[in-house]
Design a protein around this motif. Structure first.
Motif, PDB file in Angstrom:
ATOM      1  N   GLU A   1      -1.814 -23.190 -12.356  1.00 20.37           N
ATOM      2  CA  GLU A   1      -3.392 -23.691 -11.771  1.00 20.37           C
ATOM      3  C   GLU A   1      -3.766 -23.598 -10.511  1.00 20.37           C
ATOM      4  O   GLU A   1      -5.110 -22.820 -10.773  1.00 20.37           O
ATOM      5  N   HIS A   2      -3.322 -23.916  -9.942  1.00 26.16           N
ATOM      6  CA  HIS A   2      -3.978 -24.086  -8.947  1.00 26.16           C
ATOM      7  C   HIS A   2      -3.992 -22.997  -7.619  1.00 26.16           C
ATOM      8  O   HIS A   2      -5.183 -23.397  -7.098  1.00 26.16           O
TER       9      HIS A   2
ATOM     10  N   GLY B   1       2.656 -25.243  -9.688  1.00 33.56           N
ATOM     11  CA  GLY B   1       1.332 -25.692  -8.883  1.00 33.56           C
ATOM     12  C   GLY B   1       0.403 -23.865  -9.242  1.00 33.56           C
ATOM     13  O   GLY B   1      -0.593 -23.965  -8.888  1.00 33.56           O
TER      14      GLY B   1
ATOM     15  N   ARG C   1      -6.739 -20.423  -9.504  1.00 28.40           N
ATOM     16  CA  ARG C   1      -8.137 -21.636  -8.486  1.00 28.40           C
ATOM     17  C   ARG C   1      -8.548 -21.091  -7.492  1.00 28.40           C
ATOM     18  O   ARG C   1      -9.481 -20.532  -6.584  1.00 28.40           O
ATOM     19  N   LEU C   2      -7.287 -21.053  -6.882  1.00 24.81           N
ATOM     20  CA  LEU C   2      -7.845 -20.834  -4.747  1.00 24.81           C
ATOM     21  C   LEU C   2      -7.825 -19.140  -4.586  1.00 24.81           C
ATOM     22  O   LEU C   2      -8.527 -18.651  -4.169  1.00 24.81           O
TER      23      LEU C   2
ATOM     24  N   PHE D   1       1.090 -27.674  -3.037  1.00 22.17           N
ATOM     25  CA  PHE D   1      -0.666 -26.927  -2.897  1.00 22.17           C
ATOM     26  C   PHE D   1      -1.199 -28.520  -2.423  1.00 22.17           C
ATOM     27  O   PHE D   1      -2.391 -28.612  -2.760  1.00 22.17           O
TER      28      PHE D   1
END
Length: 306
Positions: A97-98, A95, A101-102, A64
């Protein structure tokens, strides 16, 4: 005829340049379309390459850092806009959570079913008619995985052996269906008139120091796509930040029996690429491609038996 090729969408690393977009690589493997590490601008690069969003069937993220994932929002939204029904997504589970969000970076009408399949450790992440897609952990400051696609081994009929055993026409199909056939009072098995043909293999290795899994991913690959962020003079810098040099990438190719080596993910500090090829050629005498944006690189075919 099936299509197996790598479409290079971006070859830069931390900072894109006028000549090099952030990362992005689409592997077309028959009906499979694996989009690896869509960095910023990937959606537009797909357009420049003449590739529709419908060509993407799986998205594979190695990690990420932004140059490997900031294009994900545009790609995900484009899938829905173009009416793609379903796409699978693989990424490091750490990752999660990333990724969320993306995926939901802005408001859009989501219609594509994005099947999330987070990678939790080394092993097979997908199976199908295409074979097996595996992920192995790499050595980078953040959790990162490389990917390896292996086609199943298959038996290929040898025309000369078929003739020797008097098998032709409909008998060939009957032999394939039953595994053996009686011709002239003799039983002929598939193994008597065929050879085992090793399936094609593809490996994708991004940000990492040299480690055992780099070599495992690359083993006997027909096409190895691997980062070569730095030249050999910056080997210490490469190790500090978790990257490879062109010479190290070529060493991996040589020791792993790779057929075609594709170097990419170049630092913006370099304006010419000649020395990347030169340094790699000192280690590896096979085919070397120093990738450029929008290159189309065929997966080399394995020779057919005579």
């Amino acid at each position: 005829m099936s299509t197996r090729e790598l479409i290079v969408l971006g070859t830069g690393s931390q900072v894109p340049s006028r000549a090099r977009n952030h990362n992005g690589y689409l592997l077309r493997w028959d009906s499979l379309g694996l989009l690896f590490d869509p960095g910023e601008g990937t959606q537009r690069q797909l357009t420049f390459a003449g590739v529709p969003a419908s060509a993407v069937t799986r998205i594979c993220l190695t990690h990420f850092h932004g140059d490997h994932c900031l294009g994900l929002p545009g790609v995900v939204q484009r899938l829905s806009l173009d009416g793609v029904a379903r796409v699978h997504a693989h990424y490091p589970a750490s990752g999660q959570e990333h990724f969320e969000r993306l995926r939901h970076a802005s408001v859009f009408h989501e219609t594509t079913e994005l099947v999330e399949e987070p990678v939790t450790g080394d092993g097979v992440v997908a199976r199908g008619e295409f074979g097996e897609l595996s992920a192995l952990r790499l050595d980078h400051p953040v959790e990162a995985f490389g990917y390896r696609l292996v086609e199943p081994d298959r038996r290929t009929m040898v025309p000369r052996l078929l003739r020797c055993h008097g098998i032709h026409g409909p008998d060939v199909g009957a032999l394939l269906r039953s595994g053996s056939i009686t011709v002239g009072g003799r039983t002929v098995a598939v193994e008597d008139v065929s050879v085992l043909r090793t399936g094609q293999r593809f490996a994708f290795v991004m940000d990492t120091r040299l480690c055992d899994n780099v070599f495992a991913l690359a083993q006997d690959a027909d096409l190895l796509v691997i980062e070569a962020t730095f030249l050999d003079e910056e080997a210490e810098l490469a190790h500090r930040y978790g990257h490879l040099t062109a010479r190290q990438a070529a060493r991996v190719a040589r020791e792993s029996g790779v057929r075609t080596l594709v170097l990419t993910h170049f630092s913006q500090r370099y304006s010419t690429m000649t020395r990347f090829h030169d340094q790699a050629a000192q280690e590896f005498d096979g085919d070397i491609v120093v990738a450029h944006d929008l290159d189309r690189i065929p997966v080399p075919r394995r020779p057919r038996p005579e």
